[in-house]
Design an enzyme around this catalytic site. Structure first.
Site, PDB file in Angstrom:
ATOM      1  N   LYS A   1      44.205  44.612  13.194  1.00 56.40           N
ATOM      2  CA  LYS A   1      43.033  45.446  12.037  1.00 56.40           C
ATOM      3  C   LYS A   1      44.162  46.463  11.830  1.00 56.40           C
ATOM      4  CE  LYS A   1      39.455  43.134  14.249  1.00 56.40           C
ATOM      5  NZ  LYS A   1      38.582  43.409  15.035  1.00 56.40           N
TER       6      LYS A   1
ATOM      7  N   ARG B   1      51.376  67.264   2.598  1.00 59.04           N
ATOM      8  CA  ARG B   1      50.737  66.748   3.190  1.00 59.04           C
ATOM      9  C   ARG B   1      50.709  65.665   3.538  1.00 59.04           C
ATOM     10  NH1 ARG B   1      46.996  66.859   6.067  1.00 59.04           N
ATOM     11  NH2 ARG B   1      46.703  69.076   5.432  1.00 59.04           N
TER      12      ARG B   1
ATOM     13  N   GLU C   1      40.939  31.111  20.952  1.00 64.10           N
ATOM     14  CA  GLU C   1      39.841  31.808  22.105  1.00 64.10           C
ATOM     15  C   GLU C   1      38.997  30.841  22.155  1.00 64.10           C
ATOM     16  OE1 GLU C   1      38.305  35.229  18.708  1.00 64.10           O
ATOM     17  OE2 GLU C   1      36.843  33.545  19.170  1.00 64.10           O
TER      18      GLU C   1
ATOM     19  N   ASP D   1      36.063  35.382  24.747  1.00 60.94           N
ATOM     20  CA  ASP D   1      35.186  37.154  23.646  1.00 60.94           C
ATOM     21  C   ASP D   1      34.087  36.485  23.921  1.00 60.94           C
ATOM     22  OD1 ASP D   1      34.995  37.945  20.960  1.00 60.94           O
ATOM     23  OD2 ASP D   1      34.313  35.782  20.454  1.00 60.94           O
TER      24      ASP D   1
ATOM     25  N   LYS E   1      40.664  30.939  16.437  1.00 58.48           N
ATOM     26  CA  LYS E   1      39.649  31.726  16.581  1.00 58.48           C
ATOM     27  C   LYS E   1      39.271  30.731  16.133  1.00 58.48           C
ATOM     28  CE  LYS E   1      40.105  35.803  15.615  1.00 58.48           C
ATOM     29  NZ  LYS E   1      39.077  36.370  17.212  1.00 58.48           N
TER      30      LYS E   1
END
Length: 344
Positions: free
Chosen positions: A196, A161, A257, A278, A228
């Site tokens: 992410k 597993r 950004e 963006d 950002k």
């Protein structure tokens, strides 16, 4: 031996510059890291308990063998929880040996086969044999055998597993990335990932993106700067935020950004290396490409789908940033099947 490694787990000295994205980073910056683990770093990526040949293969893929071994240990230790595999111990004789195949249940792109071998190295109490039928990055068909292993049956079942969790996860990311890479085929644009990622698995997941034909964005917050919206608000403007980063870390690649076309000229004037567009439409993206006119690398983010990916690529951007590659890709279904003649 000269090995190209991403600087995962490296702890540079305090006198070294910030940053350190590796050869797989799409930003194009080297962050001061040249892939040479010399005596100054006091770090040997092959100092681990894995078979030296396996460690070299893992390192050749841009992964740290020590980190891969650590992940394998963590997976097995989590599954055993300081105990034993009670089902396997109760049903399988201690001296039984079996041959098993890791087989794709569906078509896709495989990634993580050497990670599977690392898991088996951790769990197997005796030597085991491996027959490799495909390589990471290969497209595979449903029913195709990927890897054949002969080992103690107890060890195979105890590690099954953990090995499949990692293999299915990484192959799912590689498969999803391959779909994006195929959608962009014939254009200069490349698909790349974001931060992410699953905590603790970033290096493996970004490796899977490379296996699928994508490229990596920064590996960590120290590799490159990405200004950002919240940085802009805190600093009092896009250009001001960029200026502060450049002054504090002059050697680090800086991406900024923007979400409006009128923000382009100010950041270009400041000297931005990369600009993240963006949530712009393909039409706005094409206009941004015209305004920038090759003065900076451009990346699209937001509103991206496989269906519109080519429209963004043909608008002229260099990269499409797709966080879903690592945070939302479904697994590729892969199973472990003991051969009948190997059962005891």
């Amino acid at each position: 031996m000269e090995l190209t490694l991403l600087p995962i787990g490296v702890r540079p000295g305090a006198d070294e510059p910030a940053g350190g994205c590796g050869a797989g980073c799409g930003c194009g910056g080297d962050g001061g890291f040249d892939g040479d683990f010399d005596a100054d770093h006091e770090y040997d990526p092959l100092e681990c308990g894995l078979d030296p040949g396996l460690a070299e293969l893992i390192a050749a893929g841009g992964l740290d063998p020590v980190q891969v071994e650590d992940i394998a240990h963590l997976a097995i230790e989590e599954d055993l929880d300081n105990g034993v595999d009670v089902t396997t111990v109760a049903t399988i004789p201690e001296d039984a040996v079996a041959t098993a195949d890791f087989t794709a249940r569906q078509a896709g792109t495989v990634a993580g086969l050497h990670v599977v071998e690392a898991v088996l190295s951790v769990v197997c109490t005796d030597e085991f044999e491996v027959e490799r039928h495909v390589a990471d990055g290969d497209r595979v068909a449903a029913g195709q055998v990927l890897l054949t292993v002969t080992a103690r049956t107890r060890d195979l079942l105890t590690g099954e597993r953990s090995a499949l969790n990692l293999l299915c996860r990484l192959s799912g990311i590689a498969t999803a990335t391959r779909a994006w890479a195929d959608a962009l085929a014939g254009t200069p644009a490349r698909v790349r990932d974001t931060r992410k990622t699953t905590p603790g698995l970033r290096a493996l997941e970004k490796y899977a993106v490379r296996c699928g034909g994508g490229v990596n964005h920064r590996m960590s917050l120290s590799d490159a700067a990405l200004v950002k919206d919240n940085h802009v608000i805190a600093a009092g403007g896009v250009a001001e935020a960029f200026r502060r980063v450049r002054e504090e870390f002059p050697g680090v690649p800086v991406e900024v950004e923007v979400d409006r076309l009128d923000q382009l000229e100010p950041v270009i004037a400041e000297g931005a290396d990369l600009i993240l567009l963006d949530n712009m439409t393909p039409e706005e993206t094409a206009e941004a490409v015209r305004i920038v006119a090759g003065r900076a690398t451009l990346e699209s983010s937001g509103r991206l789908t496989l269906e519109n990916a080519r429209a963004y690529a043909e608008a002229g951007v260099d990269y499409l940033a797709v966080g879903a590659l690592t945070h939302s890709s479904p697994i590729l279904d892969i199973g472990l099947d003991l051969r009948a003649e190997g059962r005891d």
